[in-house]
Scaffold this motif. Structure first.
Motif, PDB file in Angstrom:
ATOM      1  N   THR A 267       0.051   2.574  -9.071  1.00  0.00           N
ATOM      2  CA  THR A 267      -0.881   3.006  -8.024  1.00  0.00           C
ATOM      3  C   THR A 267      -2.253   2.444  -8.373  1.00  0.00           C
ATOM      4  O   THR A 267      -2.790   2.730  -9.446  1.00  0.00           O
ATOM      5  CB  THR A 267      -0.950   4.539  -7.937  1.00  0.00           C
ATOM      6  N   TRP A 268      -2.784   1.621  -7.499  1.00  0.00           N
ATOM      7  CA  TRP A 268      -4.086   1.000  -7.736  1.00  0.00           C
ATOM      8  C   TRP A 268      -5.188   1.999  -7.386  1.00  0.00           C
ATOM      9  O   TRP A 268      -5.131   2.704  -6.372  1.00  0.00           O
ATOM     10  CB  TRP A 268      -4.237  -0.265  -6.893  1.00  0.00           C
ATOM     11  N   VAL A 269      -6.212   2.043  -8.234  1.00  0.00           N
ATOM     12  CA  VAL A 269      -7.343   2.957  -8.050  1.00  0.00           C
ATOM     13  C   VAL A 269      -8.626   2.146  -8.062  1.00  0.00           C
ATOM     14  O   VAL A 269      -8.817   1.287  -8.932  1.00  0.00           O
ATOM     15  CB  VAL A 269      -7.389   4.023  -9.169  1.00  0.00           C
TER      16      VAL A 269
ATOM     17  N   LEU B 178      -6.905   4.888  -3.210  1.00  0.00           N
ATOM     18  CA  LEU B 178      -5.588   4.693  -3.822  1.00  0.00           C
ATOM     19  C   LEU B 178      -4.739   3.775  -2.950  1.00  0.00           C
ATOM     20  O   LEU B 178      -4.841   3.781  -1.727  1.00  0.00           O
ATOM     21  CB  LEU B 178      -4.866   6.035  -3.966  1.00  0.00           C
ATOM     22  N   LYS B 179      -3.931   2.973  -3.620  1.00  0.00           N
ATOM     23  CA  LYS B 179      -2.943   2.151  -2.910  1.00  0.00           C
ATOM     24  C   LYS B 179      -1.674   2.127  -3.749  1.00  0.00           C
ATOM     25  O   LYS B 179      -1.732   1.698  -4.925  1.00  0.00           O
ATOM     26  CB  LYS B 179      -3.475   0.730  -2.703  1.00  0.00           C
ATOM     27  N   PRO B 180      -0.555   2.601  -3.280  1.00  0.00           N
ATOM     28  CA  PRO B 180      -0.329   3.106  -1.925  1.00  0.00           C
ATOM     29  C   PRO B 180      -1.010   4.450  -1.678  1.00  0.00           C
ATOM     30  O   PRO B 180      -1.228   5.215  -2.608  1.00  0.00           O
ATOM     31  CB  PRO B 180       1.190   3.244  -1.858  1.00  0.00           C
ATOM     32  N   GLN B 181      -1.347   4.699  -0.425  1.00  0.00           N
ATOM     33  CA  GLN B 181      -1.972   5.951  -0.041  1.00  0.00           C
ATOM     34  C   GLN B 181      -0.911   6.982   0.314  1.00  0.00           C
ATOM     35  O   GLN B 181       0.151   6.654   0.811  1.00  0.00           O
ATOM     36  CB  GLN B 181      -2.894   5.731   1.163  1.00  0.00           C
TER      37      GLN B 181
ATOM     38  N   ASP C 284      -0.002  -5.345 -12.906  1.00  0.00           N
ATOM     39  CA  ASP C 284      -0.738  -4.234 -13.504  1.00  0.00           C
ATOM     40  C   ASP C 284      -2.156  -4.227 -12.936  1.00  0.00           C
ATOM     41  O   ASP C 284      -2.866  -5.236 -13.024  1.00  0.00           O
ATOM     42  CB  ASP C 284      -0.809  -4.380 -15.023  1.00  0.00           C
ATOM     43  N   PRO C 285      -2.592  -3.119 -12.371  1.00  0.00           N
ATOM     44  CA  PRO C 285      -3.951  -3.062 -11.840  1.00  0.00           C
ATOM     45  C   PRO C 285      -4.981  -2.944 -12.962  1.00  0.00           C
ATOM     46  O   PRO C 285      -4.678  -2.410 -14.034  1.00  0.00           O
ATOM     47  CB  PRO C 285      -3.927  -1.785 -10.988  1.00  0.00           C
TER      48      PRO C 285
ATOM     49  N   THR D 143     -10.299  -2.766  -8.799  1.00  0.00           N
ATOM     50  CA  THR D 143     -10.128  -3.845  -7.825  1.00  0.00           C
ATOM     51  C   THR D 143      -9.263  -3.348  -6.671  1.00  0.00           C
ATOM     52  O   THR D 143      -8.207  -2.753  -6.919  1.00  0.00           O
ATOM     53  CB  THR D 143      -9.445  -5.065  -8.472  1.00  0.00           C
ATOM     54  N   PRO D 144      -9.689  -3.557  -5.419  1.00  0.00           N
ATOM     55  CA  PRO D 144      -8.854  -3.134  -4.283  1.00  0.00           C
ATOM     56  C   PRO D 144      -7.497  -3.815  -4.319  1.00  0.00           C
ATOM     57  O   PRO D 144      -7.369  -4.977  -4.719  1.00  0.00           O
ATOM     58  CB  PRO D 144      -9.666  -3.584  -3.062  1.00  0.00           C
ATOM     59  N   TYR D 145      -6.474  -3.087  -3.895  1.00  0.00           N
ATOM     60  CA  TYR D 145      -5.122  -3.630  -3.865  1.00  0.00           C
ATOM     61  C   TYR D 145      -5.045  -4.778  -2.850  1.00  0.00           C
ATOM     62  O   TYR D 145      -5.583  -4.696  -1.747  1.00  0.00           O
ATOM     63  CB  TYR D 145      -4.128  -2.537  -3.485  1.00  0.00           C
ATOM     64  N   ALA D 146      -4.371  -5.856  -3.239  1.00  0.00           N
ATOM     65  CA  ALA D 146      -4.136  -6.994  -2.348  1.00  0.00           C
ATOM     66  C   ALA D 146      -2.643  -7.112  -2.074  1.00  0.00           C
ATOM     67  O   ALA D 146      -1.814  -6.843  -2.956  1.00  0.00           O
ATOM     68  CB  ALA D 146      -4.671  -8.279  -2.966  1.00  0.00           C
TER      69      ALA D 146
END
Length: 304
Positions: free
Chosen positions: A173-175, A161-164, A245-246, A235-238
């Motif tokens: 929240t990116w997953v 997750l990002k942010p953690q 939108d992730p 996709t990992p957060y950049a």
């Protein structure tokens, strides 16, 4: 009914899956799927059977099928003296000197009291070495594949997750799952003293997200994140992508207050198998679900 003859001698070995395997199996997507309730397996050699029979004392019994137990005298009549009264394959002197084994019905442990096991109605019988009995419910590669299905243990790994640690209201929240986290899991099932085997393969094909609250939005809207060509999910957060939108993620619209949201992440696994003689097929997809705590904060602002 069948507790004493429900333990299979099928040997299973798992490989693959780079993360720590779960303690339990996954749940079939098809709730109506039922694996075979019973089949037949090799049990004892002639020498083993003779020794087991001779060791029986008065009042002791030997299980020859579900709920059918024979005493020493009846076993001697059928398999030492060769009297065909209670078996279609009587033998003399337990067939010592011949190549083969005596076979007996086996039930799945979770179906040992199921009436369907009565379909395996043959009493203990002789089978020549290297052959499989030509009877209903004889073991086949697909029976072994279904047995292996229950033995598959897929990785129990939390998604990234990002942010953690703490999400922020209205910010996605990116997953994602790295390609190294999940890989195909295989279970090989072999029936000793036969040529029968099946290799069952579980391949991760999708991740489904449930935010744990109605005050949220998933990306994509269905909550289903497909597996990428390289085996990763999402996709990992950049850096700098917080307003985007992730491809796989969640946006929460209300902050948590004391108790975190319980986000559910379930991975769907596609199941196929290959076995003896080029046999192959598929089994119902399976899902495995994990739950993660998600804390959500309000955006802090300072008025001047």
């Amino acid at each position: 009914m069948a507790a004493e003859v429900s333990r299979s001698r099928i040997v299973v070995k798992q490989s693959g899956g780079t993360a720590k395997p779960s303690a339990g199996g996954f749940t079939p997507v098809d709730p109506n799927w039922k694996p075979p309730a019973c089949w037949y397996e090799p049990l004892v050699t002639p020498q083993q059977f003779k020794a087991a029979t001779e060791s029986l004392k008065k009042g002791d019994f030997f299980s020859v099928n579900f709920g059918r137990r024979w005493g020493k005298d009846l076993l001697v009549d059928a398999f030492d003296k060769g009297e065909p009264t209670f078996t279609d394959t009587p033998t003399k002197n337990y067939n010592i000197g011949k190549e083969g084994m005596f076979w007996r019905a086996v039930a799945r442990e979770d179906r040992a009291n199921d009436s369907e096991i009565l379909d395996c109605s043959e009493n203990l019988f002789w089978q020549d070495a290297g052959t499989v009995p030509d009877v209903p419910n004889a073991p086949t590669p697909d029976v072994l594949a279904a047995y292996a299905y229950d033995k598959i243990r897929v990785p129990e790994t939390e998604v990234e997750l990002k942010p953690q640690g703490r999400s922020t209201v209205n910010l996605p929240t990116w997953v994602w799952l790295d390609k190294a986290v999940f890989s195909d899991v295989t279970v090989r099932a072999e029936l000793p003293n036969t040529p029968l085997y099946a290799v069952t393969t579980a391949k991760p094909v999708a991740l489904h997200l449930e935010p744990g609250t109605e005050d949220a939005k998933t990306f994509p809207a269905s909550g289903d994140c497909p597996v990428n060509e390289d085996g990763s999910i999402g996709t990992p957060y950049a850096k700098g992508a917080s307003q985007q939108d992730p491809p796989c993620g969640i946006a929460y619209y209300r902050a948590t207050s004391g108790e975190p949201y319980q986000m559910k992440a379930s991975v769907t696994w596609e199941i196929t198998w290959k076995g003896t003689g080029g046999a192959e097929g598929s089994l119902p997809d399976g899902t495995f679900e994990t739950t993660q705590d998600i804390n959500v904060q309000e955006i802090q602002s300072i008025n001047r």
